[in-house]
Design a protein around this motif. Structure first.
Motif, PDB file in Angstrom:
ATOM      1  N   VAL A  94       0.808  -1.223   0.000  1.00 37.37           N
ATOM      2  CA  VAL A  94       0.000   0.000   0.000  1.00 37.37           C
ATOM      3  C   VAL A  94       0.846   1.280   0.000  1.00 37.37           C
ATOM      4  CG1 VAL A  94      -1.916  -1.152   1.150  1.00 37.37           C
ATOM      5  CG2 VAL A  94      -0.165  -0.009   2.531  1.00 37.37           C
ATOM      6  N   SER A  95       2.148   1.144  -0.109  1.00 38.18           N
ATOM      7  CA  SER A  95       3.022   2.318  -0.032  1.00 38.18           C
ATOM      8  C   SER A  95       3.520   2.732  -1.415  1.00 38.18           C
ATOM      9  CB  SER A  95       4.226   2.027   0.863  1.00 38.18           C
ATOM     10  OG  SER A  95       3.814   1.664   2.158  1.00 38.18           O
ATOM     11  N   ASP A  96       3.551   4.035  -1.654  1.00 40.00           N
ATOM     12  CA  ASP A  96       4.126   4.553  -2.896  1.00 40.00           C
ATOM     13  C   ASP A  96       5.647   4.614  -2.806  1.00 40.00           C
ATOM     14  OD1 ASP A  96       1.548   5.296  -4.191  1.00 40.00           O
ATOM     15  OD2 ASP A  96       1.433   6.676  -2.490  1.00 40.00           O
ATOM     16  N   ASN A  97       6.125   4.938  -1.613  1.00 38.62           N
ATOM     17  CA  ASN A  97       7.561   5.060  -1.372  1.00 38.62           C
ATOM     18  C   ASN A  97       7.874   4.418  -0.030  1.00 38.62           C
ATOM     19  OD1 ASN A  97       8.091   7.183  -3.612  1.00 38.62           O
ATOM     20  ND2 ASN A  97       6.479   8.103  -2.378  1.00 38.62           N
ATOM     21  N   VAL A  98       9.080   3.852   0.093  1.00 36.62           N
ATOM     22  CA  VAL A  98       9.449   3.222   1.356  1.00 36.62           C
ATOM     23  C   VAL A  98      10.880   3.553   1.739  1.00 36.62           C
ATOM     24  CG1 VAL A  98       7.841   1.294   1.133  1.00 36.62           C
ATOM     25  CG2 VAL A  98      10.159   1.062   0.236  1.00 36.62           C
ATOM     26  N   VAL A  99      11.101   3.563   3.032  1.00 42.72           N
ATOM     27  CA  VAL A  99      12.438   3.640   3.615  1.00 42.72           C
ATOM     28  C   VAL A  99      12.607   2.343   4.392  1.00 42.72           C
ATOM     29  CG1 VAL A  99      13.916   4.793   5.290  1.00 42.72           C
ATOM     30  CG2 VAL A  99      12.400   6.150   3.821  1.00 42.72           C
ATOM     31  N   VAL A 100      13.623   1.560   4.039  1.00 41.57           N
ATOM     32  CA  VAL A 100      13.866   0.297   4.735  1.00 41.57           C
ATOM     33  C   VAL A 100      15.134   0.442   5.569  1.00 41.57           C
ATOM     34  CG1 VAL A 100      14.041  -2.195   4.561  1.00 41.57           C
ATOM     35  CG2 VAL A 100      12.842  -0.919   2.776  1.00 41.57           C
ATOM     36  N   MET A 101      14.969   0.329   6.878  1.00 40.81           N
ATOM     37  CA  MET A 101      16.079   0.442   7.814  1.00 40.81           C
ATOM     38  C   MET A 101      16.535  -0.947   8.249  1.00 40.81           C
ATOM     39  SD  MET A 101      15.917   3.848   8.128  1.00 40.81           S
ATOM     40  CE  MET A 101      16.930   4.218   9.552  1.00 40.81           C
ATOM     41  N   LYS A 102      17.705  -1.006   8.867  1.00 36.30           N
ATOM     42  CA  LYS A 102      18.230  -2.254   9.440  1.00 36.30           C
ATOM     43  C   LYS A 102      18.280  -3.368   8.396  1.00 36.30           C
ATOM     44  CE  LYS A 102      16.053  -0.950  13.819  1.00 36.30           C
ATOM     45  NZ  LYS A 102      15.194  -1.358  14.939  1.00 36.30           N
ATOM     46  N   VAL A 103      18.720  -3.042   7.188  1.00 42.13           N
ATOM     47  CA  VAL A 103      18.690  -4.014   6.084  1.00 42.13           C
ATOM     48  C   VAL A 103      19.783  -5.069   6.174  1.00 42.13           C
ATOM     49  CG1 VAL A 103      17.550  -2.409   4.521  1.00 42.13           C
ATOM     50  CG2 VAL A 103      20.036  -2.492   4.583  1.00 42.13           C
ATOM     51  N   TYR A 104      20.614  -5.001   7.191  1.00 41.19           N
ATOM     52  CA  TYR A 104      21.579  -6.070   7.410  1.00 41.19           C
ATOM     53  C   TYR A 104      20.865  -7.361   7.811  1.00 41.19           C
ATOM     54  CZ  TYR A 104      20.801  -5.193  12.369  1.00 41.19           C
ATOM     55  OH  TYR A 104      20.210  -5.037  13.588  1.00 41.19           O
ATOM     56  N   LYS A 105      19.617  -7.249   8.191  1.00 36.12           N
ATOM     57  CA  LYS A 105      18.797  -8.409   8.518  1.00 36.12           C
ATOM     58  C   LYS A 105      17.833  -8.685   7.363  1.00 36.12           C
ATOM     59  CE  LYS A 105      19.756  -9.359  12.949  1.00 36.12           C
ATOM     60  NZ  LYS A 105      20.098 -10.698  13.461  1.00 36.12           N
ATOM     61  N   ASN A 106      17.732  -9.952   6.964  1.00 34.37           N
ATOM     62  CA  ASN A 106      16.737 -10.367   5.965  1.00 34.37           C
ATOM     63  C   ASN A 106      16.858  -9.610   4.644  1.00 34.37           C
ATOM     64  OD1 ASN A 106      15.591 -11.990   8.069  1.00 34.37           O
ATOM     65  ND2 ASN A 106      14.484 -10.190   8.797  1.00 34.37           N
ATOM     66  N   PHE A 107      18.093  -9.285   4.255  1.00 33.08           N
ATOM     67  CA  PHE A 107      18.288  -8.451   3.059  1.00 33.08           C
ATOM     68  C   PHE A 107      17.710  -9.111   1.808  1.00 33.08           C
ATOM     69  CE2 PHE A 107      20.842  -7.193  -0.652  1.00 33.08           C
ATOM     70  CZ  PHE A 107      20.561  -5.842  -0.675  1.00 33.08           C
ATOM     71  N   ASP A 108      18.015 -10.367   1.576  1.00 31.69           N
ATOM     72  CA  ASP A 108      17.534 -11.039   0.360  1.00 31.69           C
ATOM     73  C   ASP A 108      16.019 -11.056   0.299  1.00 31.69           C
ATOM     74  OD1 ASP A 108      20.136 -11.525  -0.416  1.00 31.69           O
ATOM     75  OD2 ASP A 108      20.199 -13.554   0.416  1.00 31.69           O
ATOM     76  N   GLU A 109      15.393 -11.319   1.424  1.00 31.69           N
ATOM     77  CA  GLU A 109      13.931 -11.350   1.467  1.00 31.69           C
ATOM     78  C   GLU A 109      13.336  -9.976   1.176  1.00 31.69           C
ATOM     79  OE1 GLU A 109      15.961 -12.575   3.652  1.00 31.69           O
ATOM     80  OE2 GLU A 109      15.432 -14.659   4.110  1.00 31.69           O
ATOM     81  N   ILE A 110      13.976  -8.949   1.688  1.00 32.11           N
ATOM     82  CA  ILE A 110      13.500  -7.575   1.452  1.00 32.11           C
ATOM     83  C   ILE A 110      13.589  -7.229  -0.032  1.00 32.11           C
ATOM     84  CG2 ILE A 110      14.067  -5.132   1.802  1.00 32.11           C
ATOM     85  CD1 ILE A 110      12.576  -6.304   4.140  1.00 32.11           C
ATOM     86  N   VAL A 111      14.719  -7.546  -0.660  1.00 39.53           N
ATOM     87  CA  VAL A 111      14.891  -7.256  -2.089  1.00 39.53           C
ATOM     88  C   VAL A 111      13.845  -8.006  -2.909  1.00 39.53           C
ATOM     89  CG1 VAL A 111      16.427  -7.509  -4.077  1.00 39.53           C
ATOM     90  CG2 VAL A 111      17.344  -6.723  -1.893  1.00 39.53           C
ATOM     91  N   THR A 112      13.596  -9.257  -2.562  1.00 40.73           N
ATOM     92  CA  THR A 112      12.593 -10.047  -3.276  1.00 40.73           C
ATOM     93  C   THR A 112      11.220  -9.397  -3.199  1.00 40.73           C
ATOM     94  OG1 THR A 112      13.765 -12.134  -2.881  1.00 40.73           O
ATOM     95  CG2 THR A 112      11.408 -12.280  -3.370  1.00 40.73           C
TER      96      THR A 112
END
Length: 232
Positions: free
Chosen positions: A167-185
């Motif tokens: 539901v977001s047009d834009n996002v800021v993702v913090m703490k990306v050292y965790k679950n990075f691959d899943e976030i990119v997917t």
């Protein structure tokens, strides 16, 4: 007379991003509390603030456990609290340094909760969050018009992250050292990856900027943030 406890946001890395209020406070306090991790020596926040410290200032390093809720490790937190109270009761003005802004994903929030019911004056001085500094550095608009932006910790529940991304047009993702691959997917699935950028250690000498986040193979640095916006 009890000293004043200051929570000071030093921004993401560039010393010139400190506010004038932060600088003036740093120049006069008696003690600096520099939070650090158990695994590393020194303090990034202290190195950022160092140009503005008076020569005779007392530096106190405190180790804070990496936990979701400070109640999970009461002994460590209580020890740090008592050390701060002892300094304040000596009449010393004490500044607690924190990266970014003190009220944004900060250890200071928990320290503030521990001290707010004590008979000590507390003043919180805001700082520049990393994602704002990154946006300005790269001339990357965070939101415009009626855009909806969400700030997401990569450590959050996976299903919750999926719903927010939907539901977001834009996002800021913090703490990306965790679950990075899943976030990119998930960013790819929600058409947010094509206009994404990841910056590590913004404002520091070894700052790194990566536009093709899908090509990142190693675990990102702890101080890494992703900005992304949906493809129109």
């Amino acid at each position: 007379m009890t000293g004043i406890f200051y929570g000071i946001g030093v921004g993401p890395g560039d010393p010139e991003l400190l506010t004038m209020k932060a600088i003036k406070t740093l120049e006069k306090v008696d003690v600096i509390i520099a939070p650090k991790t158990e695994k590393k020596d020194g303090s990034v926040a202290l190195s950022i603030a160092s140009p503005y410290l008076k020569p005779a200032v007392e530096i106190v390093y405190q180790v804070f456990p990496m936990v979701t809720h400070f109640e999970q490790s009461p002994q460590s937190w209580q020890k740090n609290k008592e050390e701060i109270l002892n300094l304040l009761n000596q009449g010393k003005n004490v500044a607690f340094l924190t990266l970014g802004d003190p009220m944004f994903y900060s250890t200071y929030i928990y320290v503030h909760r521990l001290l707010k019911n004590e008979a000590v004056p507390i003043k919180t001085i805001p700082g520049v969050p990393a994602f704002c500094a990154i946006a300005g550095r790269l001339e990357y608009p965070l939101v415009e018009g009626n855009d909806i932006i969400s700030v997401i910790p990569a450590t959050a529940d996976a299903e919750k992250i999926k719903k927010v991304l939907a539901v977001s047009d834009n996002v800021v993702v913090m703490k990306v050292y965790k679950n990075f691959d899943e976030i990119v997917t998930e960013l790819k699935k929600k058409k947010l990856a094509d206009n994404a950028v990841m910056v590590s250690r913004c404002g520091l000498p070894d700052e790194e900027c990566i536009y093709d986040i899908a090509q990142v193979k190693q675990v990102p640095n702890y101080l890494s943030t992703i900005l992304a916006r949906r493809s129109k």
